[in-house]
Design an enzyme around this catalytic site. Sequence first.
Site, PDB file in Angstrom:
ATOM      1  N   LYS A 102      50.296 -18.432  53.375  1.00  0.00           N
ATOM      2  CA  LYS A 102      48.993 -18.174  53.992  1.00  0.00           C
ATOM      3  C   LYS A 102      48.553 -19.388  54.789  1.00  0.00           C
ATOM      4  O   LYS A 102      48.766 -20.540  54.379  1.00  0.00           O
ATOM      5  CB  LYS A 102      47.970 -17.846  52.900  1.00  0.00           C
ATOM      6  CG  LYS A 102      46.608 -17.399  53.414  1.00  0.00           C
ATOM      7  CD  LYS A 102      45.698 -16.988  52.266  1.00  0.00           C
ATOM      8  CE  LYS A 102      44.333 -16.541  52.738  1.00  0.00           C
ATOM      9  NZ  LYS A 102      43.459 -16.091  51.628  1.00  0.00           N
ATOM     10  N   SER A 153      41.478 -11.720  51.921  1.00  0.00           N
ATOM     11  CA  SER A 153      41.751 -12.375  53.184  1.00  0.00           C
ATOM     12  C   SER A 153      43.224 -12.706  53.396  1.00  0.00           C
ATOM     13  O   SER A 153      43.622 -13.130  54.483  1.00  0.00           O
ATOM     14  CB  SER A 153      40.933 -13.680  53.259  1.00  0.00           C
ATOM     15  OG  SER A 153      41.326 -14.579  52.242  1.00  0.00           O
ATOM     16  N   SER A 192      41.093 -11.993  47.174  1.00  0.00           N
ATOM     17  CA  SER A 192      41.847 -12.107  48.425  1.00  0.00           C
ATOM     18  C   SER A 192      43.358 -12.042  48.272  1.00  0.00           C
ATOM     19  O   SER A 192      44.075 -11.993  49.276  1.00  0.00           O
ATOM     20  CB  SER A 192      41.465 -13.398  49.163  1.00  0.00           C
ATOM     21  OG  SER A 192      40.161 -13.305  49.660  1.00  0.00           O
TER      22      SER A 192
END
Length: 421
Positions: free
Chosen positions: A27, A102, A126
């Site tokens: 990420k 996210s 997330s």
Amino acid sequence: MSDIFITETDLDPTASGALDGRTVAVKDNISTEGVATTCGSKMLEAYVPPYDATVVTRLKEAGATIVGKTNMDEFGMGTTTETSAFGPTDNPAAPGHVPGGSSGGSAAAVAAGEADLALGSDTGGSIRCPAAFCGVVGIKPTYGLVSRYGLVAYANSLEQIGPIANSVEDAAALLDVISGPDEHDATTRDAGDESDYASAATGEVDGLTVGVPRELVEGADDGVVETFEAALDDLRAQGAEVVDVELPSVEHAVEAYYVIAMSEASSNLARFDGVRYGVGAETDGNWNEAFAESREKGFGEEVKRRVLLGTYALSAGYQEKYYKKAQDARAWVKQDFDEAFESADVLASPTMPVPPFELGESLDDPLQMYLADANTVPVNLANLPAISVPAGESDGLPVGLQLIGKAFDEETIIRAGSALA
């Protein structure tokens, strides 16, 4: 954003270890030395960290090949990966729908076969949200199990780095590599004996008691509930006992979470001022104007909304009214979980109360996006571990089942989750 990966990096091909030959996507809020780490924001579009996050160092030591950085909601603020400054990510398991957020790029990378494994971060769901929406497995570890050194902070007291994979065993194997105390992160702690989370994925649930907080089921989409109940029947058929438990405090969890998370975001993101980090601004020397212009240019609408709300909650005369009450509610949530675990080994709920949104559906309604986190944020408030595993589909869209465990009892949720995935 059609391309999941923002950048690519090659590692030493001679490396060997527990993840030798496995590809991992990271990420884009996790620092990678010499490789851009943008947090999905124009504010950090040109930022290249001079060091690796601890989890990245551990991946390299384990022989993994990092194939790229993944798209995300800007600074982790979103449930759809549509607030990224670089565009949205499509859901490979449900084209035309969001991948969740996210950590949507990480889940999409695994679901699309672009990487064997991925790292995400979870502040209020997330990792689990995109895992559910993309039909893969995601683990949010106990707060302190995995180092956050090198993670660009959103809300320090809530967030954790965790694994995403196609199977529970693979996610657990990645957790084995990245977990453990770190001298660079004072919030980490030794969970006890040497961990072997992958070996916990036995699928044996005979005699296990699964508690169902009906507060996290009521109000969910009918198709989601039907799929969730079918997964519970599967656990019963394998020998688990399913009982109802109560978590009355979760009614206020979303409100408490967003006050705390936005307040911490207001503080953490103050460093992005165009001087220390971020987009520079041309002014006549007035620092206040330069600061405001830098943040206006560098931040997207959702980030600005949350920073403003967090600043307001921390302002003189309102801190007691909002932030302190939110912390009191957080303590209540933790107490309710403690009581629920007196009669259950793990707790189960739908990961998300709704199937994946269509792309663009929630952009004009941030409240809809916030309320979608109702089943995931209580876990972060209580600093507990949780896993999302595929439960099936509703009208052709993926549905996830969430299993919540006691603090530092990742083995039990991994064991229970492996009975389904």
